[in-house]
Write a protein that holds these residues in place. Structure first.
Motif, PDB file in Angstrom:
ATOM      1  N   ALA A 169       0.778  -1.127  -0.154  1.00  0.00           N
ATOM      2  CA  ALA A 169       0.040   0.054  -0.123  1.00  0.00           C
ATOM      3  C   ALA A 169       0.844   1.380   0.047  1.00  0.00           C
ATOM      4  N   ASN A 170       2.157   1.100   0.727  1.00  0.00           N
ATOM      5  CA  ASN A 170       2.757   2.425   0.655  1.00  0.00           C
ATOM      6  C   ASN A 170       3.491   2.766  -0.736  1.00  0.00           C
ATOM      7  N   ASP A 171       3.899   1.441  -1.439  1.00  0.00           N
ATOM      8  CA  ASP A 171       4.372   1.628  -2.745  1.00  0.00           C
ATOM      9  C   ASP A 171       3.385   2.550  -3.653  1.00  0.00           C
ATOM     10  N   LEU A 172       2.163   2.262  -3.498  1.00  0.00           N
ATOM     11  CA  LEU A 172       0.866   2.868  -4.172  1.00  0.00           C
ATOM     12  C   LEU A 172       0.640   4.169  -3.629  1.00  0.00           C
ATOM     13  N   LEU A 173       0.965   4.186  -2.415  1.00  0.00           N
ATOM     14  CA  LEU A 173       0.639   5.661  -1.759  1.00  0.00           C
ATOM     15  C   LEU A 173       1.628   6.621  -2.552  1.00  0.00           C
ATOM     16  N   GLY A 174       3.042   6.274  -2.577  1.00  0.00           N
ATOM     17  CA  GLY A 174       4.016   7.017  -3.429  1.00  0.00           C
ATOM     18  C   GLY A 174       3.741   7.415  -4.710  1.00  0.00           C
ATOM     19  N   VAL A 175       3.055   6.485  -5.549  1.00  0.00           N
ATOM     20  CA  VAL A 175       2.634   6.481  -7.006  1.00  0.00           C
ATOM     21  C   VAL A 175       1.465   7.620  -6.907  1.00  0.00           C
ATOM     22  N   ALA A 176       0.515   7.293  -6.230  1.00  0.00           N
ATOM     23  CA  ALA A 176      -0.655   8.250  -6.251  1.00  0.00           C
ATOM     24  C   ALA A 176      -0.207   9.560  -5.789  1.00  0.00           C
ATOM     25  N   PHE A 177       0.633   9.747  -4.530  1.00  0.00           N
ATOM     26  CA  PHE A 177       0.949  11.188  -4.507  1.00  0.00           C
ATOM     27  C   PHE A 177       1.554  11.767  -5.477  1.00  0.00           C
ATOM     28  N   GLY A 178       2.434  11.080  -6.263  1.00  0.00           N
ATOM     29  CA  GLY A 178       3.275  11.957  -7.380  1.00  0.00           C
ATOM     30  C   GLY A 178       1.984  12.141  -8.651  1.00  0.00           C
ATOM     31  N   VAL A 179       0.965  11.501  -8.706  1.00  0.00           N
ATOM     32  CA  VAL A 179       0.201  11.730  -9.485  1.00  0.00           C
ATOM     33  C   VAL A 179      -0.860  13.080  -9.097  1.00  0.00           C
ATOM     34  N   ARG A 180      -1.352  12.622  -7.868  1.00  0.00           N
ATOM     35  CA  ARG A 180      -2.159  13.808  -7.439  1.00  0.00           C
ATOM     36  C   ARG A 180      -1.699  15.083  -7.033  1.00  0.00           C
ATOM     37  N   HIS A 181      -0.240  15.226  -6.874  1.00  0.00           N
ATOM     38  CA  HIS A 181       0.293  16.415  -6.584  1.00  0.00           C
ATOM     39  C   HIS A 181       1.617  16.800  -7.565  1.00  0.00           C
ATOM     40  N   ALA A 182       1.166  16.214  -8.831  1.00  0.00           N
ATOM     41  CA  ALA A 182       2.188  16.632  -9.993  1.00  0.00           C
ATOM     42  C   ALA A 182       2.135  18.060 -10.034  1.00  0.00           C
ATOM     43  N   GLY A 183       3.506  18.511 -10.301  1.00  0.00           N
ATOM     44  CA  GLY A 183       3.495  20.037 -10.292  1.00  0.00           C
ATOM     45  C   GLY A 183       3.789  20.639  -9.119  1.00  0.00           C
ATOM     46  N   GLY A 184       3.380  19.979  -7.859  1.00  0.00           N
ATOM     47  CA  GLY A 184       3.341  20.762  -6.665  1.00  0.00           C
ATOM     48  C   GLY A 184       4.930  20.683  -6.090  1.00  0.00           C
ATOM     49  N   GLY A 185       6.118  20.054  -6.530  1.00  0.00           N
ATOM     50  CA  GLY A 185       7.196  20.541  -6.299  1.00  0.00           C
ATOM     51  C   GLY A 185       7.623  19.817  -5.113  1.00  0.00           C
ATOM     52  N   VAL A 186       6.915  18.679  -4.712  1.00  0.00           N
ATOM     53  CA  VAL A 186       7.225  17.982  -3.385  1.00  0.00           C
ATOM     54  C   VAL A 186       7.336  16.500  -3.873  1.00  0.00           C
ATOM     55  N   PRO A 187       8.903  16.204  -4.186  1.00  0.00           N
ATOM     56  CA  PRO A 187       9.200  14.735  -4.466  1.00  0.00           C
ATOM     57  C   PRO A 187       8.909  13.871  -3.401  1.00  0.00           C
ATOM     58  N   TYR A 188       8.507  12.662  -3.808  1.00  0.00           N
ATOM     59  CA  TYR A 188       8.177  11.484  -2.830  1.00  0.00           C
ATOM     60  C   TYR A 188       9.018  10.359  -3.111  1.00  0.00           C
ATOM     61  N   VAL A 189       9.668  10.070  -2.146  1.00  0.00           N
ATOM     62  CA  VAL A 189      10.800   9.003  -2.173  1.00  0.00           C
ATOM     63  C   VAL A 189      10.267   7.852  -1.616  1.00  0.00           C
ATOM     64  N   GLY A 190      10.218   6.717  -2.095  1.00  0.00           N
ATOM     65  CA  GLY A 190       9.959   5.472  -1.418  1.00  0.00           C
ATOM     66  C   GLY A 190      11.339   4.734  -1.217  1.00  0.00           C
ATOM     67  N   TYR A 191      11.719   4.201   0.057  1.00  0.00           N
ATOM     68  CA  TYR A 191      13.000   3.944   0.449  1.00  0.00           C
ATOM     69  C   TYR A 191      12.994   2.648   1.059  1.00  0.00           C
ATOM     70  N   ASN A 192      13.715   1.697   0.662  1.00  0.00           N
ATOM     71  CA  ASN A 192      14.123   0.525   1.355  1.00  0.00           C
ATOM     72  C   ASN A 192      15.768   0.686   1.893  1.00  0.00           C
ATOM     73  N   PRO A 193      15.741   0.534   3.221  1.00  0.00           N
ATOM     74  CA  PRO A 193      16.998   0.579   3.840  1.00  0.00           C
ATOM     75  C   PRO A 193      17.728  -0.634   3.805  1.00  0.00           C
ATOM     76  N   GLY A 194      17.312  -1.796   3.466  1.00  0.00           N
ATOM     77  CA  GLY A 194      17.853  -3.033   3.574  1.00  0.00           C
ATOM     78  C   GLY A 194      17.568  -3.705   5.127  1.00  0.00           C
ATOM     79  N   LEU A 264      -4.041   4.956  -7.981  1.00  0.00           N
ATOM     80  CA  LEU A 264      -5.394   5.805  -7.672  1.00  0.00           C
ATOM     81  C   LEU A 264      -6.344   5.108  -7.161  1.00  0.00           C
ATOM     82  N   ARG A 265      -6.560   3.932  -7.395  1.00  0.00           N
ATOM     83  CA  ARG A 265      -7.989   3.111  -6.949  1.00  0.00           C
ATOM     84  C   ARG A 265      -7.696   3.158  -5.217  1.00  0.00           C
ATOM     85  N   LEU A 266      -6.577   2.916  -4.799  1.00  0.00           N
ATOM     86  CA  LEU A 266      -6.118   2.751  -3.532  1.00  0.00           C
ATOM     87  C   LEU A 266      -6.578   4.016  -2.891  1.00  0.00           C
ATOM     88  N   HIS A 267      -5.915   5.051  -3.599  1.00  0.00           N
ATOM     89  CA  HIS A 267      -6.119   6.654  -3.117  1.00  0.00           C
ATOM     90  C   HIS A 267      -7.456   6.805  -2.853  1.00  0.00           C
TER      91      HIS A 267
END
Ligand SMILES: NC(=O)c1ccc[n+]([C@@H]2O[C@H](COP(=O)([O-])OP(=O)(O)OC[C@H]3O[C@@H](n4cnc5c(N)ncnc54)[C@H](OP(=O)(O)O)[C@@H]3O)[C@@H](O)[C@H]2O)c1
Length: 276
Positions: A169-194, A264-267
């Motif tokens: 769900a968090n992978d999809l949250l990042g994708v949807a955030f990027g779509v919903r706030h496209a042009g907002g200038g707030v990059p969203y980084v999904g990060y796996n630290p190992g 977008l469906r999950l959003h």
């Protein structure tokens, strides 16, 4: 002075990042649910020559408490430079737990709180010169899925299924955030630290806790080492609305985990689950 908000900023990776940004002279707001951990962070912070630390107690399993947190943060800090989402408590055993608001525990803590904070702090982040959101989780791990017909796993629960669903769900949250706030200038980084040596095993029951601790001792990266690539990304975030990373490696967004329609469906489903 930069304002850095870190959920789970009182332990593990979040605490490592909190101390790092305090040393850099930032105003760090660490969110956690345990006052003792907050006091311990503030005591460590007091010994540092720079920075300003604050601890905010909030139980992020609660949507209402997370919204109160957003209101408090935006009221006190019209500009937020960085939002780092680390709060997590794995609940692999002990059966299905439901929050007083009716959400399955992992869904509530690991996903809903991040949804509310990400969207709720967007405007405060947008006001910063170089904002970024980092959602620390497990992008790139090919396990788990969204159970569309049973998001709260009321019919077929297992701790692993709930934990893995929250990861996806968090992978999809990042994708949807990027779509919903496209042009907002707030990059969203999904990060796996190992695998990183943190307080995580403490929440596991014995004998798994002992096994996890031994595994961490042998194979895990230390927190100071693990946060180096994280701070590199936080200080120089990619230009795209959403990117996913596994340590220093950038992940392809081509797979199902980052599917735009699913995102977008999950959003939309989430928006309907927690009406304003
Ligand atoms: N460590 C790893 O190997 C690893 C690997 C892959 C991904 N990750 C991800 O990295 C992130 C950080 O993990 P970590 O290992 O650093 O975790 P950690 O050491 O267990 O710390 C978790 C933090 O979350 C806070 N927290 C837990 N429940 C909370 C609640 N209900 N409300 C508010 N805060 C709460 C804890 O504070 P309180 O105890 O006071 O609530 C603590 O500050 C997680 O998202 C995890 O999935 C970690």
């Amino acid at each position: 002075m930069q304002t850095v908000v870190i959920t789970g900023g009182t332990d593990g990776l979040g605490k490592g990042l909190a101390l790092h940004y305090l040393r850099q002279g930032a105003h760090v707001i660490a969110v956690g649910s345990t006052p003792e951990k907050g006091r311990a962070l503030l005591a460590e912070a007091a010994a540092l020559p720079a920075g300003r630390a604050a601890f905010v107690r909030a139980d992020l399993t609660s949507v209402a408490a997370t919204r109160d947190l957003v209101n408090r943060l935006t009221g006190e800090h019209p500009v937020v430079d960085k939002l780092v989402l680390c709060a997590q408590r794995y609940r692999l055993f002990g059966g299905r737990a439901v929050t007083p608001e009716g959400f399955e525990h992992s869904f509530a803590l690991a996903y809903l709180s991040r949804y509310v904070l990400s969207h709720g702090l967007h405007d405060a982040l947008r006001a910063a010169p170089r904002p970024v959101i980092m959602n620390v989780g497990t992008p790139g791990v090919p396990l788990g899925r969204i159970h569309w017909d049973d998001l709260q796993l009321a019919r077929r629960y297992s701790g692993a299924r709930a934990t893995l669903q929250s990861f996806r769900a968090n992978d999809l949250l990042g994708v949807a955030f990027g779509v919903r706030h496209a042009g907002g200038g707030v990059p969203y980084v999904g990060y796996n630290p190992g695998v990183v040596s943190t307080g995580m095993p403490a929440s596991l029951p014995q004998p798994l806790r002992a096994v996890a601790k031994a595994f961490f001792t042998l194979f895990a990266t230390s927190v100071p080492k693990a946060i180096a690539p994280m701070t590199a990304l936080l200080d120089d975030p990619p230009g795209e609305p959403f990117t996913a990373h596994w340590q220093r490696r950038r992940l392809s967004l081509g797979g199902r985990a980052f599917d735009r329609q699913d995102a977008l469906r999950l959003h939309d489903l989430t928006h309907d689950l927690i009406p304003a």
